[in-house]
Write a protein that holds these residues in place. Structure first.
Motif, PDB file in Angstrom:
ATOM      1  N   PHE A 203       9.225  49.903  61.434  1.00  5.42           N
ATOM      2  CA  PHE A 203       8.398  49.248  62.450  1.00  5.42           C
ATOM      3  C   PHE A 203       7.495  50.292  63.100  1.00  5.42           C
ATOM      4  O   PHE A 203       7.965  51.315  63.600  1.00  5.42           O
ATOM      5  N   TYR A 217      10.141  46.040  72.820  1.00  6.97           N
ATOM      6  CA  TYR A 217      10.206  46.429  71.414  1.00  6.97           C
ATOM      7  C   TYR A 217      11.521  47.141  71.086  1.00  6.97           C
ATOM      8  O   TYR A 217      12.211  46.800  70.122  1.00  6.97           O
ATOM      9  N   TRP A 221      14.629  46.148  68.746  1.00  9.53           N
ATOM     10  CA  TRP A 221      14.942  47.056  67.634  1.00  9.53           C
ATOM     11  C   TRP A 221      16.430  47.388  67.629  1.00  9.53           C
ATOM     12  O   TRP A 221      17.061  47.460  66.573  1.00  9.53           O
ATOM     13  N   CYS A 222      17.002  47.562  68.826  1.00  6.56           N
ATOM     14  CA  CYS A 222      18.424  47.889  68.931  1.00  6.56           C
ATOM     15  C   CYS A 222      19.321  46.699  68.573  1.00  6.56           C
ATOM     16  O   CYS A 222      20.496  46.875  68.264  1.00  6.56           O
ATOM     17  N   ARG A 228      16.992  50.739  59.243  1.00  5.03           N
ATOM     18  CA  ARG A 228      15.683  50.534  59.857  1.00  5.03           C
ATOM     19  C   ARG A 228      15.178  51.838  60.468  1.00  5.03           C
ATOM     20  O   ARG A 228      15.953  52.688  60.879  1.00  5.03           O
ATOM     21  N   THR A 230      11.822  53.442  63.090  1.00  7.19           N
ATOM     22  CA  THR A 230      10.780  53.070  64.031  1.00  7.19           C
ATOM     23  C   THR A 230       9.851  54.241  64.289  1.00  7.19           C
ATOM     24  O   THR A 230      10.275  55.402  64.222  1.00  7.19           O
TER      25      THR A 230
END
Length: 301
Positions: A203, A217, A221-222, A228, A230
């Motif tokens: 991301f 955000y 995300w968490c 993943r 970022t």
């Protein structure tokens, strides 16, 4: 002249009013189309039509490397929200640069845009079928190719829904994914596909995104599971990332992600790196994440 227009458009973002957003994205799409039309046929890719249904076919362009079959990675790029003027022209710059890095690329217009038939939807629900059709077309035509999705702005949640539907999709890169509270009312139904996927995801967001704050955000995300990464770009807004001046920057990150290299976190890569001034909005970010989760769940009941 095109560079001047693009530069002026980038500088306007902090002053944008709500009513100007649609015109802003249409301006960027028009600039990209003018650039594209002035270039030679050799750089325009191969045009084809991908059929979604008896009534819907999608205008598609394929940019091939010199060794198309030898390069077994194809990147499908999904453009921004059709309702605000998004089109494949806004993704062509990245597509060409990725070809130079050795990746085959595909850009296409979602339904109701450019030469694609049909009518766009506000929440992008029908557009998920468009993305899936293009991905399956590539998977069927080129057996053994690994497919990566690269999607920008509202195209990011739309593409994220398809992530777990096709086995050939290896990973996903979302640029300016819109996780904000207001955006959740339009795109909350797409969130489960990206939040709870076990496939690799990257991301990329700007710390000054007008649709999704850093806190919103990072909280979302968490909440995600699976692998993943970022990357936050300090001082950059939502529309600024969509401009051609950031194409090379995005291509560098995409290349590193696909190659398995380490991705730098950027400006605010984790909740512990948030500036003191952001602490007062952390509770709002957490609340936003809860609301988003509820909306996402309800939309799938």
């Amino acid at each position: 002249r095109m560079e001047e227009i693009s530069s002026i458009s980038d500088q306007r973002e902090p002053q944008l009013e709500q009513g100007e957003i649609k015109n802003e994205q249409k301006l960027r799409s028009t600039v990209a189309e003018i650039r594209y039309s002035r270039e030679g046929n050799a750089t325009k890719g191969n045009t084809t039509a991908v059929k979604v249904s008896d009534l819907i076919s999608l205008e598609t362009r394929v940019f091939r490397t010199d060794d198309f079959e030898g390069s077994n990675i194809t990147i499908v790029l999904v453009h921004q929200w059709s309702i605000l003027g998004g089109s494949m022209m806004m993704m062509v710059g990245m597509a060409r640069e990725l070809v130079q890095r050795g990746y085959n690329t595909v850009v296409f217009n979602l339904r109701g845009v450019g030469g694609s038939s049909g009518t766009p939807t506000i929440c992008g629900c029908d557009e998920t079928a468009d993305v899936e059709a293009v991905v399956r077309h590539i998977a069927e035509q080129h057996k053994g190719h690994k497919i990566y999705l690269v999607a920008s702005s509202a195209g990011a949640p739309i593409a994220g829904t398809v992530l777990n539907r096709v086995d050939e999709i290896e990973g996903y890169i979302g640029i300016g994914y819109i996780f904000g509270v207001a955006a959740a009312f339009f795109f909350g139904g797409h969130y489960p596909g990206i939040l709870w996927s076990n496939k690799r995801r990257l991301f990329i967001n700007g710390s000054c995104d007008m649709f999704t704050s850093v806190c919103e955000y990072l909280c979302c995300w968490c909440m995600m599971c699976g692998p993943r990464k970022t990357h936050t770009i300090p001082g950059v807004g939502h529309f600024e990332m969509e401009g051609p001046s950031y194409d090379s920057y995005m291509v560098d990150l995409i290349d590193k992600f696909i190659s398995g290299e380490e991705i730098p976190a950027g400006g605010y890569g984790c909740v512990w790196c948030l500036p003191t001034s952001c602490c007062s909005t952390c509770l709002l970010g957490v609340f936003a994440a809860i609301i988003i989760g509820i909306l996402a769940s309800l939309s799938y009941l």
